[in-house]
Design a protein around this motif. Structure first.
Motif, PDB file in Angstrom:
ATOM      1  N   ILE A  20       3.425 -17.744   7.320  1.00  0.00           N
ATOM      2  CA  ILE A  20       2.236 -17.680   6.462  1.00  0.00           C
ATOM      3  C   ILE A  20       2.242 -18.814   5.447  1.00  0.00           C
ATOM      4  N   LEU A  21       3.364 -19.023   4.788  1.00  0.00           N
ATOM      5  CA  LEU A  21       3.437 -20.034   3.733  1.00  0.00           C
ATOM      6  C   LEU A  21       3.349 -21.455   4.290  1.00  0.00           C
ATOM      7  N   ALA A  22       3.668 -21.624   5.574  1.00  0.00           N
ATOM      8  CA  ALA A  22       3.542 -22.947   6.176  1.00  0.00           C
ATOM      9  C   ALA A  22       2.077 -23.365   6.298  1.00  0.00           C
ATOM     10  N   ASN A  23       1.195 -22.379   6.474  1.00  0.00           N
ATOM     11  CA  ASN A  23      -0.233 -22.656   6.602  1.00  0.00           C
ATOM     12  C   ASN A  23      -1.022 -21.469   6.058  1.00  0.00           C
ATOM     13  N   PRO A  24      -1.062 -21.316   4.727  1.00  0.00           N
ATOM     14  CA  PRO A  24      -1.616 -20.085   4.147  1.00  0.00           C
ATOM     15  C   PRO A  24      -3.128 -19.973   4.163  1.00  0.00           C
ATOM     16  N   GLY A  25      -3.840 -21.114   4.280  1.00  0.00           N
ATOM     17  CA  GLY A  25      -5.295 -21.025   4.170  1.00  0.00           C
ATOM     18  C   GLY A  25      -5.678 -20.640   2.748  1.00  0.00           C
ATOM     19  N   PHE A  26      -6.782 -19.905   2.611  1.00  0.00           N
ATOM     20  CA  PHE A  26      -7.187 -19.426   1.289  1.00  0.00           C
ATOM     21  C   PHE A  26      -7.743 -18.018   1.394  1.00  0.00           C
ATOM     22  N   GLY A  27      -7.119 -17.094   0.653  1.00  0.00           N
ATOM     23  CA  GLY A  27      -7.626 -15.729   0.566  1.00  0.00           C
ATOM     24  C   GLY A  27      -7.519 -14.927   1.832  1.00  0.00           C
ATOM     25  N   VAL A  28      -6.607 -15.316   2.718  1.00  0.00           N
ATOM     26  CA  VAL A  28      -6.477 -14.644   4.010  1.00  0.00           C
ATOM     27  C   VAL A  28      -5.347 -13.623   4.008  1.00  0.00           C
ATOM     28  N   HIS A  29      -4.199 -13.997   3.451  1.00  0.00           N
ATOM     29  CA  HIS A  29      -3.004 -13.153   3.462  1.00  0.00           C
ATOM     30  C   HIS A  29      -2.734 -12.633   2.047  1.00  0.00           C
ATOM     31  N   MET A  30      -2.569 -11.336   1.890  1.00  0.00           N
ATOM     32  CA  MET A  30      -2.290 -10.744   0.590  1.00  0.00           C
ATOM     33  C   MET A  30      -0.789 -10.469   0.441  1.00  0.00           C
ATOM     34  N   THR A  31      -0.320 -10.507  -0.785  1.00  0.00           N
ATOM     35  CA  THR A  31       1.094 -10.247  -1.037  1.00  0.00           C
ATOM     36  C   THR A  31       1.406  -8.765  -0.832  1.00  0.00           C
ATOM     37  N   ASP A  32       2.668  -8.405  -0.991  1.00  0.00           N
ATOM     38  CA  ASP A  32       3.113  -7.042  -0.662  1.00  0.00           C
ATOM     39  C   ASP A  32       2.683  -5.991  -1.684  1.00  0.00           C
ATOM     40  N   HIS A  33       2.334  -6.404  -2.897  1.00  0.00           N
ATOM     41  CA  HIS A  33       2.071  -5.433  -3.972  1.00  0.00           C
ATOM     42  C   HIS A  33       0.772  -5.744  -4.702  1.00  0.00           C
ATOM     43  N   MET A  34       0.349  -4.799  -5.524  1.00  0.00           N
ATOM     44  CA  MET A  34      -0.806  -4.987  -6.390  1.00  0.00           C
ATOM     45  C   MET A  34      -0.577  -4.248  -7.705  1.00  0.00           C
ATOM     46  N   PHE A  35      -1.260  -4.717  -8.734  1.00  0.00           N
ATOM     47  CA  PHE A  35      -1.165  -4.081 -10.058  1.00  0.00           C
ATOM     48  C   PHE A  35      -2.437  -3.286 -10.320  1.00  0.00           C
ATOM     49  N   THR A  36      -2.286  -2.129 -10.957  1.00  0.00           N
ATOM     50  CA  THR A  36      -3.437  -1.294 -11.316  1.00  0.00           C
ATOM     51  C   THR A  36      -3.205  -0.654 -12.683  1.00  0.00           C
ATOM     52  N   PRO A  52       2.612  -0.674  -3.605  1.00  0.00           N
ATOM     53  CA  PRO A  52       2.373  -1.438  -2.375  1.00  0.00           C
ATOM     54  C   PRO A  52       0.894  -1.773  -2.222  1.00  0.00           C
ATOM     55  N   TYR A  53       0.618  -2.970  -1.742  1.00  0.00           N
ATOM     56  CA  TYR A  53      -0.769  -3.380  -1.499  1.00  0.00           C
ATOM     57  C   TYR A  53      -1.385  -2.481  -0.431  1.00  0.00           C
ATOM     58  N   GLY A  54      -2.626  -2.063  -0.664  1.00  0.00           N
ATOM     59  CA  GLY A  54      -3.280  -1.213   0.322  1.00  0.00           C
ATOM     60  C   GLY A  54      -4.721  -0.950  -0.028  1.00  0.00           C
ATOM     61  N   PRO A  55      -5.470  -0.287   0.856  1.00  0.00           N
ATOM     62  CA  PRO A  55      -6.892  -0.010   0.642  1.00  0.00           C
ATOM     63  C   PRO A  55      -7.118   0.921  -0.543  1.00  0.00           C
ATOM     64  N   LEU A  56      -8.323   0.871  -1.081  1.00  0.00           N
ATOM     65  CA  LEU A  56      -8.732   1.773  -2.152  1.00  0.00           C
ATOM     66  C   LEU A  56      -9.542   2.926  -1.560  1.00  0.00           C
ATOM     67  N   ALA A  57      -9.345   4.110  -2.096  1.00  0.00           N
ATOM     68  CA  ALA A  57     -10.169   5.260  -1.718  1.00  0.00           C
ATOM     69  C   ALA A  57     -11.270   5.402  -2.761  1.00  0.00           C
ATOM     70  N   MET A  58     -12.528   5.336  -2.338  1.00  0.00           N
ATOM     71  CA  MET A  58     -13.647   5.390  -3.269  1.00  0.00           C
ATOM     72  C   MET A  58     -14.655   6.444  -2.860  1.00  0.00           C
ATOM     73  N   ASP A  59     -15.138   7.183  -3.849  1.00  0.00           N
ATOM     74  CA  ASP A  59     -16.254   8.075  -3.646  1.00  0.00           C
ATOM     75  C   ASP A  59     -17.511   7.229  -3.375  1.00  0.00           C
ATOM     76  N   PRO A  60     -18.386   7.644  -2.480  1.00  0.00           N
ATOM     77  CA  PRO A  60     -19.608   6.871  -2.231  1.00  0.00           C
ATOM     78  C   PRO A  60     -20.482   6.689  -3.475  1.00  0.00           C
ATOM     79  N   ALA A  61     -20.276   7.540  -4.485  1.00  0.00           N
ATOM     80  CA  ALA A  61     -21.065   7.431  -5.716  1.00  0.00           C
ATOM     81  C   ALA A  61     -20.394   6.546  -6.764  1.00  0.00           C
ATOM     82  N   THR A  62     -19.285   5.887  -6.433  1.00  0.00           N
ATOM     83  CA  THR A  62     -18.589   5.038  -7.397  1.00  0.00           C
ATOM     84  C   THR A  62     -19.546   3.987  -7.960  1.00  0.00           C
ATOM     85  N   ALA A  63     -19.564   3.877  -9.281  1.00  0.00           N
ATOM     86  CA  ALA A  63     -20.599   3.105  -9.971  1.00  0.00           C
ATOM     87  C   ALA A  63     -20.665   1.644  -9.557  1.00  0.00           C
TER      88      ALA A  63
END
Length: 357
Positions: A20-36, A52-63
């Motif tokens: 990945i780091l040899a040819n990362p592109g832009f905004g394609v590969h996410m790191t292993d973690h996230m801050f919240t 750990p980095y992962g999808p968000l669970a959202m209510d359909p009514a989320t503002a």
């Protein structure tokens, strides 16, 4: 702010990361973690965590899904030859997010907490920061979104601030070359009192159709004029502009309805050190066209976090074209000076760099 950390149990292995780091592109590969971290009126900012980095669970009514109450930032971490990792003026990103938050009716995250959140994520995922060759870096995306599940039109009472990161390669894969620009006279970004100075997704969404128009005309980027008179140059789809005159003067469009770029303000300071007077004022499209045609404008360049600094070539519009300026000497001097500071190859006389690791 107390930050808890839950390490990922499925981190990208070393061999795959090297690829990945040899040819990362832009905004394609996410790191292993996230801050919240979350905010409510009763608790303030709370539950700061790295997970750990992962999808968000959202209510359909989320503002945020309905009223676009969100802001974000863009910044980078740079690895130096000694292995240390640094960010560029993170406190300025924090202050700009506060200004954006005020405009979007968000709570303001303290500057120290913003910087700490970025620092901690970079520390946890430091192996994702590429070596400096080819101007590689770790792109960092702080963001704030309205996460209350509620369909009423008012400021959200539950807000989430997050930071994610992605390794980035050089903006110019085939070497730096002037960008050609398309002048749109149909679309504008923001008027006085609008959200043009806030870094919010709506501003970028509003640029996309004009950017499509530019690409259809064989251009790289689009130029926006002011919304009131369609006379004064504001900014590109994602970059600020500078105009260099043959007498050494330099003009950049004044802020108010455009984003207050951190690269933009840094270049103003850098140019002052080089002995150039920088005027921040209204700049008409006729001044651009007449200046390059007569030779009074010798260089034009654009700047932003992703590209740093790029020379500007010809300007096209429906029925006409202004030629490319004759030179890019100062443009490339400014670019090299800024990049050298960011990667630790030059003295940081301004105190811009912030060590993370």
């Amino acid at each position: 702010m107390q930050i808890s950390t839950t390490p990922s149990t499925s981190q990208v292995d070393d061999a795959r990361l090297a690829e990945i780091l040899a040819n990362p592109g832009f905004g394609v590969h996410m790191t292993d973690h996230m801050f919240t971290v979350e905010w409510t009126p009763d608790e303030g900012w709370h539950k700061a965590r790295i997970t750990p980095y992962g999808p968000l669970a959202m209510d359909p009514a989320t503002a945020v899904l309905h009223y676009a109450q969100e802001t974000f930032e863009g910044m980078k971490a740079y690895r130096r030859d000694d292995g240390s990792v640094w960010t560029f003026r993170p406190e300025e990103n924090a202050k700009r997010m506060q200004r954006s938050s005020h405009r979007l009716a968000f709570p303001e995250l303290p500057v120290d907490d913003f910087v700490a959140a970025v620092d901690e994520l970079v520390k946890v995922d430091q192996r994702w920061v590429p070596e400096s060759e080819g101007e590689k870096s770790l792109y960092i995306r702080p963001m704030m979104i309205a996460t209350e599940a509620f369909l009423g039109v008012r400021p959200a009472q539950h807000v989430t601030f997050m930071v994610i990161a992605s390794p980035a390669g050089a903006y110019f894969k085939g070497g730096i070359k002037p960008v050609t620009l398309w002048l749109t006279t149909e679309y504008t970004r923001a008027g006085r009192g609008g959200m043009g100075a806030a870094k919010t997704g709506g501003n970028y969404a509003s640029s996309l159709v004009a950017q499509q128009e530019a690409i259809a005309q064989g251009c790289d980027q689009v130029v926006f004029l002011d919304a009131q008179e369609l006379t004064y140059v504001e900014e590109l789809g994602g970059m600020n502009l500078y105009f260099v005159y043959d007498d050494g003067r330099i003009v950049t469009p004044e802020t108010g309805t455009i984003l207050e770029g951190i690269t933009r303000s840094s270049i103003i300071e850098l140019l002052g050190k080089f002995g150039h007077q920088v005027e921040e004022r209204r700049f008409s499209i006729d001044e651009w066209r007449d200046g390059v045609t007569s030779g009074a404008i010798t260089e034009i360049f654009a700047c932003g976090t992703a590209a740093v600094v790029t020379p500007v070539g010809s300007l096209k519009w429906d029925g006409g074209e202004a030629p490319a300026p004759a030179s890019d000497e100062l443009t490339m001097k400014v670019r090299q000076a800024l990049v050298d500071i960011q990667y630790g190859r030059a003295d940081d006389a301004f105190g811009w760099m912030h060590r993370v690791v």
